[in-house]
Motif scaffolding. Structure first.
Motif, PDB file in Angstrom:
ATOM      1  N   LEU A 159      90.796 103.509  54.600  1.00  0.00           N
ATOM      2  CA  LEU A 159      90.190 104.680  53.974  1.00  0.00           C
ATOM      3  C   LEU A 159      89.571 105.538  55.064  1.00  0.00           C
ATOM      4  O   LEU A 159      88.905 105.019  55.969  1.00  0.00           O
ATOM      5  CB  LEU A 159      89.115 104.239  52.983  1.00  0.00           C
ATOM      6  CG  LEU A 159      88.330 105.344  52.265  1.00  0.00           C
ATOM      7  CD1 LEU A 159      89.221 106.087  51.280  1.00  0.00           C
ATOM      8  CD2 LEU A 159      87.114 104.741  51.549  1.00  0.00           C
ATOM      9  N   ILE A 160      89.786 106.850  54.992  1.00  0.00           N
ATOM     10  CA  ILE A 160      89.269 107.761  56.013  1.00  0.00           C
ATOM     11  C   ILE A 160      88.270 108.718  55.368  1.00  0.00           C
ATOM     12  O   ILE A 160      88.631 109.554  54.544  1.00  0.00           O
ATOM     13  CB  ILE A 160      90.416 108.554  56.683  1.00  0.00           C
ATOM     14  CG1 ILE A 160      91.484 107.605  57.237  1.00  0.00           C
ATOM     15  CG2 ILE A 160      89.862 109.444  57.800  1.00  0.00           C
ATOM     16  CD1 ILE A 160      92.754 108.304  57.673  1.00  0.00           C
ATOM     17  N   VAL A 209      81.073 112.111  40.351  1.00  0.00           N
ATOM     18  CA  VAL A 209      81.053 111.305  41.568  1.00  0.00           C
ATOM     19  C   VAL A 209      81.567 109.899  41.270  1.00  0.00           C
ATOM     20  O   VAL A 209      82.378 109.345  42.013  1.00  0.00           O
ATOM     21  CB  VAL A 209      79.627 111.245  42.158  1.00  0.00           C
ATOM     22  CG1 VAL A 209      79.571 110.262  43.323  1.00  0.00           C
ATOM     23  CG2 VAL A 209      79.181 112.629  42.610  1.00  0.00           C
ATOM     24  N   ARG A 210      81.105 109.319  40.155  1.00  0.00           N
ATOM     25  CA  ARG A 210      81.551 107.977  39.779  1.00  0.00           C
ATOM     26  C   ARG A 210      83.069 107.934  39.605  1.00  0.00           C
ATOM     27  O   ARG A 210      83.729 106.979  40.026  1.00  0.00           O
ATOM     28  CB  ARG A 210      80.865 107.531  38.486  1.00  0.00           C
ATOM     29  CG  ARG A 210      81.202 106.101  38.084  1.00  0.00           C
ATOM     30  CD  ARG A 210      80.621 105.732  36.730  1.00  0.00           C
ATOM     31  NE  ARG A 210      79.176 105.871  36.721  1.00  0.00           N
ATOM     32  CZ  ARG A 210      78.510 106.649  35.887  1.00  0.00           C
ATOM     33  NH1 ARG A 210      79.167 107.367  34.977  1.00  0.00           N
ATOM     34  NH2 ARG A 210      77.199 106.710  35.937  1.00  0.00           N
ATOM     35  N   LYS A 211      83.625 108.976  39.004  1.00  0.00           N
ATOM     36  CA  LYS A 211      85.072 109.046  38.806  1.00  0.00           C
ATOM     37  C   LYS A 211      85.804 109.013  40.143  1.00  0.00           C
ATOM     38  O   LYS A 211      86.803 108.302  40.304  1.00  0.00           O
ATOM     39  CB  LYS A 211      85.423 110.329  38.039  1.00  0.00           C
ATOM     40  CG  LYS A 211      86.904 110.539  37.817  1.00  0.00           C
ATOM     41  CD  LYS A 211      87.156 111.861  37.082  1.00  0.00           C
ATOM     42  CE  LYS A 211      88.651 112.118  36.923  1.00  0.00           C
ATOM     43  NZ  LYS A 211      88.894 113.423  36.243  1.00  0.00           N
ATOM     44  N   ILE A 216      88.752 105.750  44.417  1.00  0.00           N
ATOM     45  CA  ILE A 216      88.830 105.226  45.781  1.00  0.00           C
ATOM     46  C   ILE A 216      88.850 103.695  45.757  1.00  0.00           C
ATOM     47  O   ILE A 216      89.631 103.066  46.482  1.00  0.00           O
ATOM     48  CB  ILE A 216      87.634 105.743  46.615  1.00  0.00           C
ATOM     49  CG1 ILE A 216      87.787 107.247  46.866  1.00  0.00           C
ATOM     50  CG2 ILE A 216      87.518 104.992  47.941  1.00  0.00           C
ATOM     51  CD1 ILE A 216      86.562 107.899  47.462  1.00  0.00           C
ATOM     52  N   ILE A 217      88.028 103.101  44.923  1.00  0.00           N
ATOM     53  CA  ILE A 217      88.006 101.642  44.803  1.00  0.00           C
ATOM     54  C   ILE A 217      89.357 101.123  44.314  1.00  0.00           C
ATOM     55  O   ILE A 217      89.837 100.076  44.773  1.00  0.00           O
ATOM     56  CB  ILE A 217      86.863 101.198  43.868  1.00  0.00           C
ATOM     57  CG1 ILE A 217      85.509 101.449  44.535  1.00  0.00           C
ATOM     58  CG2 ILE A 217      87.008  99.725  43.474  1.00  0.00           C
ATOM     59  CD1 ILE A 217      84.324 101.227  43.635  1.00  0.00           C
ATOM     60  N   GLU A 238      83.500  96.405  48.884  1.00  0.00           N
ATOM     61  CA  GLU A 238      82.080  96.067  48.685  1.00  0.00           C
ATOM     62  C   GLU A 238      81.182  97.077  49.385  1.00  0.00           C
ATOM     63  O   GLU A 238      80.104  97.423  48.878  1.00  0.00           O
ATOM     64  CB  GLU A 238      81.791  94.651  49.186  1.00  0.00           C
ATOM     65  CG  GLU A 238      82.471  93.562  48.367  1.00  0.00           C
ATOM     66  CD  GLU A 238      82.173  93.687  46.877  1.00  0.00           C
ATOM     67  OE1 GLU A 238      80.977  93.838  46.515  1.00  0.00           O
ATOM     68  OE2 GLU A 238      83.118  93.649  46.075  1.00  0.00           O
ATOM     69  N   GLU A 239      81.599  97.552  50.549  1.00  0.00           N
ATOM     70  CA  GLU A 239      80.805  98.556  51.257  1.00  0.00           C
ATOM     71  C   GLU A 239      80.762  99.870  50.468  1.00  0.00           C
ATOM     72  O   GLU A 239      79.725 100.547  50.418  1.00  0.00           O
ATOM     73  CB  GLU A 239      81.369  98.806  52.656  1.00  0.00           C
ATOM     74  CG  GLU A 239      81.299  97.625  53.610  1.00  0.00           C
ATOM     75  CD  GLU A 239      79.876  97.266  54.030  1.00  0.00           C
ATOM     76  OE1 GLU A 239      78.928  97.971  53.642  1.00  0.00           O
ATOM     77  OE2 GLU A 239      79.714  96.262  54.749  1.00  0.00           O
TER      78      GLU A 239
END
Length: 249
Positions: A159-160, A209-211, A216-217, A238-239
């Motif tokens: 992920l960048i 933001v949650r969406k 991303i997760i 987790e990060e």
């Protein structure tokens, strides 16, 4: 104390197959009357066709340019948000055939700073055909200040991010004053996250933001490259959950 820059600078450092980071020199950013020092970092991806994709290009040096030329054709110059554009024009001069890609608000930001920028293409919520099978992307909206384009290299599961998470090593801080600032801003390693001032610009848009964070997760990254500070080489999901706890809870 460690040096502020992530030495060796201006040198390709592999982090997975076909993806490298290149740490650059310190850059002072003006925020009103304050000059804030930032370490700089570029991410390089070699696409399947041999083209090179440069995220947040740093100051070009002869040695770095020579290294890249031996690897492939510099084809894409990426401005991931409106704060990261300083060296796009220089790289475009060196590689006129490369496509320069603009992020939301970058042209207006540069103009306000007295710089005229021209880009070939605009980045959108979905990846263009040039890299759609290899790199996912989304525009992380919801901020009243900066919209950042987030990227995910599928093959390497990297992920960048640019400024959505900052993770400053306190031992690299120029002095104790900046150590305190990093702590107050919530961006000190190993628990870096969205700087508190940036986070405040998302006020009222927590669901949005949650969406974005959930998407991303869902990509299931293994590593996270950041433009500023220590990268995360493991436990990426987790990060992300930790860094964006303010939006997920």
């Amino acid at each position: 104390m460690k040096p502020f820059e992530y030495e060796p600078i201006n040198q390709l450092k592999p982090i997975a197959k076909n993806i490298w980071i290149v740490d650059g020199e310190k850059l002072d950013m003006s925020f009103g009357p304050i000059e804030v020092p930032f370490p700089t970092r570029m991410t390089v991806i070699k696409l399947e066709n041999g083209d090179l994709w440069l995220h947040s290009p740093i100051q070009p040096t002869d040695k770095l340019v020579k290294q890249l030329k031996t690897m492939g054709k510099v084809a894409h110059l990426i401005s991931p948000n409106k704060l990261h554009y300083s060296y796009i024009a220089k790289w475009k001069e060196l590689f006129p055939s490369a496509l320069s890609w603009s992020s939301p608000g970058v042209i207006e930001r540069a103009s306000a700073k007295g710089t005229t920028l021209k880009f070939d293409r605009e980045l959108g919520q979905t990846p263009p055909e040039e890299w759609s099978s290899e790199i996912n992307q989304l525009i992380f909206t919801g901020s009243r200040a900066v919209e950042e384009v987030v990227f995910y290299h599928i093959d390497s599961q990297v992920l960048i991010l640019t400024d959505l998470i900052e993770n400053f090593d306190l031992e690299r801080a120029p002095n104790k004053f900046w150590q305190k600032i990093y702590k107050l801003a919530g961006i000190s390693a190993p628990n870096g996250k969205t700087p508190v001032d940036f986070r405040m610009t998302f006020f009222g848009n927590k669901k949005l933001v949650r969406k974005h964070v959930e998407k991303i997760i869902d990509w299931k990254p293994e590593k996270i490259v950041l433009s500023h500070g220590d990268i995360f080489t493991e436990n990426a999901v987790e990060e992300i959950k930790r860094a964006f706890r303010w939006a997920l809870k």
